[in-house]
Design an enzyme around this catalytic site. Structure first.
Site, mmCIF file in Angstrom:
data_model
loop_
_atom_site.group_PDB
_atom_site.id
_atom_site.type_symbol
_atom_site.label_atom_id
_atom_site.label_comp_id
_atom_site.label_asym_id
_atom_site.label_seq_id
_atom_site.Cartn_x
_atom_site.Cartn_y
_atom_site.Cartn_z
ATOM 1 N N ASP A 69 4.847 -0.205 -6.702
ATOM 2 C CA ASP A 69 3.816 -0.445 -7.551
ATOM 3 C C ASP A 69 2.408 0.092 -6.867
ATOM 4 O OD1 ASP A 69 2.346 -2.332 -9.546
ATOM 5 O OD2 ASP A 69 1.437 -3.373 -7.840
ATOM 6 N N GLU A 80 -2.412 7.637 -4.996
ATOM 7 C CA GLU A 80 -2.649 7.144 -6.148
ATOM 8 C C GLU A 80 -4.207 7.232 -6.815
ATOM 9 O OE1 GLU A 80 -3.362 2.314 -5.717
ATOM 10 O OE2 GLU A 80 -1.401 2.920 -5.134
ATOM 11 N N ARG A 112 0.752 -1.246 0.241
ATOM 12 C CA ARG A 112 0.022 0.012 0.017
ATOM 13 C C ARG A 112 1.052 1.195 -0.094
ATOM 14 N NH1 ARG A 112 -3.275 -2.963 -1.320
ATOM 15 N NH2 ARG A 112 -5.170 -3.574 -0.766
#
Length: 331
Positions: A257, A262, A233
Site C-alpha cells: 500500500d 511514492e 511506510r
C-alpha cells in the site's frame, strides 16, 4: 482566520469543512505542498498538510517567509518534515498521534488475502467471462505462521486478526506488547521471523534504524512461497531488491500500500501520463503483486479521527496549549 489545507482528497473536503464550521474558515486545495506550491500559503498563519507533503528545509523557509507559524499535519507519520529546520524557524508543527489502528490492520489483511486468493486476477477474468480456476490456487491461513514486524497498536490489531485465523504468531519489536504475548505471540529475532513466517506484515515506523529493514538479505532469507505485506511506510523495503527477487520467481504474493518513491505519484491521477519510475513500472507488472495507493488509513472512522485531531491541534495552538501531538513547540 482562514486556514489553508493542502492535499485534500474529494472525500475529505466536506468532512474538513464541517469539522471547522463555526470555528474558522478553511480553504481546501487538492494540490500537495511542495517547492512549487509553497508560495500559495503566503499570508496564512496556519496551514494543514497531508502525509505526502514536502516539508523539507526550502519549503519550510518559504512558508516562514510568507508568514506561516503553524503546520498541522493530517497524519501520524512525519518523516517528510525537517523538524530541526522547523524549530530553527520557530514553526509549530503538530501531527495526529492516534487514529483507528483497525483501518490499517484490516487493510493489511485485505492485501494479504487478495494476493493469497488471487482476487485481482480472478475479478479481471470474470469481467471477460473467463471462469477457469487455473492459476487461482490459494492456501488456508489456519495453522500457518505469521511474522509481525512492529507490534504497536496497528501490529496488535493485525495480530488479533491472525489469532482469529488460528495462526502461529511470531513478533519482532524493540519492546514486547503484553497483549500480543497474551495471544500466544513469540518474540524472536528478525532473522528467525524471516526464515519461518509464511506471511510477513510490516507495522514499524520509518526511522533511520528501520530504513530498508527488508533489504536483499532479509528477502533472501524468506521462504520462496512467503507472502509479504507493507501498509506502513515504503522506505521499509528496498524495492529494487524486491523486484530482483520477484523476477527470480519468488514469493506467493506481495501486497504493497506504500512505495518508497511514492511522493509525486500516489494520490494523483497519472493514467494519461507515462511515469519515469522504472522500478514501480516493473513492480506492477508481476501477477503476484498488488499495489494500492496509500489507502490503508482511508476509512470514515480513521479520517474522521484525523480531522478531529487536526481541529484540536489548531485550537490548542491558538489557545497557547500543547499536547502529545506537538512535534515542534513554537518558541
Amino acid at each position: 482566520m482562514e486556514i489553508l489545507a493542502f492535499g485534500v482528497q474529494s472525500d475529505e473536503k466536506p468532512l474538513i469543512e464541517k469539522a471547522f464550521e463555526g470555528l474558522h474558515e478553511v480553504r481546501c486545495l487538492d494540490v500537495f505542498l511542495n517547492r512549487d506550491t509553497a508560495l500559495i500559503a503566503a499570508g496564512h498563519e496556519i496551514i494543514s498538510t497531508s502525509v505526502n507533503a514536502d516539508l523539507s528545509a526550502p519549503v519550510l523557509q518559504t512558508l516562514a517567509a510568507g508568514g506561516t507559524q503553524m503546520i498541522a499535519q493530517r497524519s501520524t507519520g512525519f518523516n517528510n518534515i525537517d523538524l530541526e529546520v522547523a524549530e530553527r524557524l520557530a514553526l509549530r508543527v503538530a501531527r495526529v498521534s492516534y487514529y483507528s489502528p483497525y483501518s490499517v490492520a484490516e487493510f493489511a489483511w485485505t492485501l494479504a488475502m487478495a494476493v493469497n486468493r488471487r482476487i485481482v486476477r480472478a475479478a479481471g477474468r470474470t469481467r471477460d467471462f473467463d471462469f477457469r480456476l487455473d492459476g487461482l490456487l490459494g492456501r488456508d491461513m489456519r495453522g500457518r505462521t505469521v511474522g509481525v514486524l512492529g507490534t504497536g497498536k496497528i501490529g496488535e490489531a493485525f495480530t488479533r486478526i491472525a489469532h482469529g485465523f488460528g495462526m502461529k504468531l511470531l513478533g519482532w519489536d524493540v519492546v514486547e506488547n503484553p497483549a500480543c504475548v497474551g495471544l500466544g505471540m513469540e518474540y524472536v529475532e528478525k532473522e528467525r521471523l524471516f526464515a519461518e513466517a509464511d506471511l510477513i506484515s510490516l507495522h514499524v515506523p520509518l526511522l533511520t534504524a528501520t530504513q530498508h529493514i527488508i533489504d536483499e538479505g532479509a528477502l533472501k532469507a524468506m521462504k520462496d512461497d512467503a507472502i509479504l505485506v507493507n501498509s506502513s511506510r515504503g522506505g521499509l523495503i528496498d524495492t529494487a531488491a524486491l523486484v530482483t527477487e520477484l523476477r527470480a520467481g519468488r514469493f506467493l504474493g506481495v501486497g504493497l500500500d506504500v512505495y518508497e518513491a511514492e511522493a509525486g505519484l500516489f494520490f494523483l491521477d497519472k493514467s494519461l501520463e507515462g511515469i519515469d519510475d522504472d522500478t514501480l513500472a516493473r513492480l506492477v507488472t508481476f501477477p503476484n503483486v498488488v499495489v494500492t495507493s496509500h489507502q490503508a488509513y482511508y476509512t470514515e472512522d480513521a479520517v474522521g479521527q484525523i480531522i478531529d485531531a487536526t481541529v484540536k491541534n489548531v485550537t490548542d495552538y491558538l489557545a497557547g496549549r500543547t499536547s502529545e501531538n506537538v512535534l515542534v513547540p513554537r518558541s
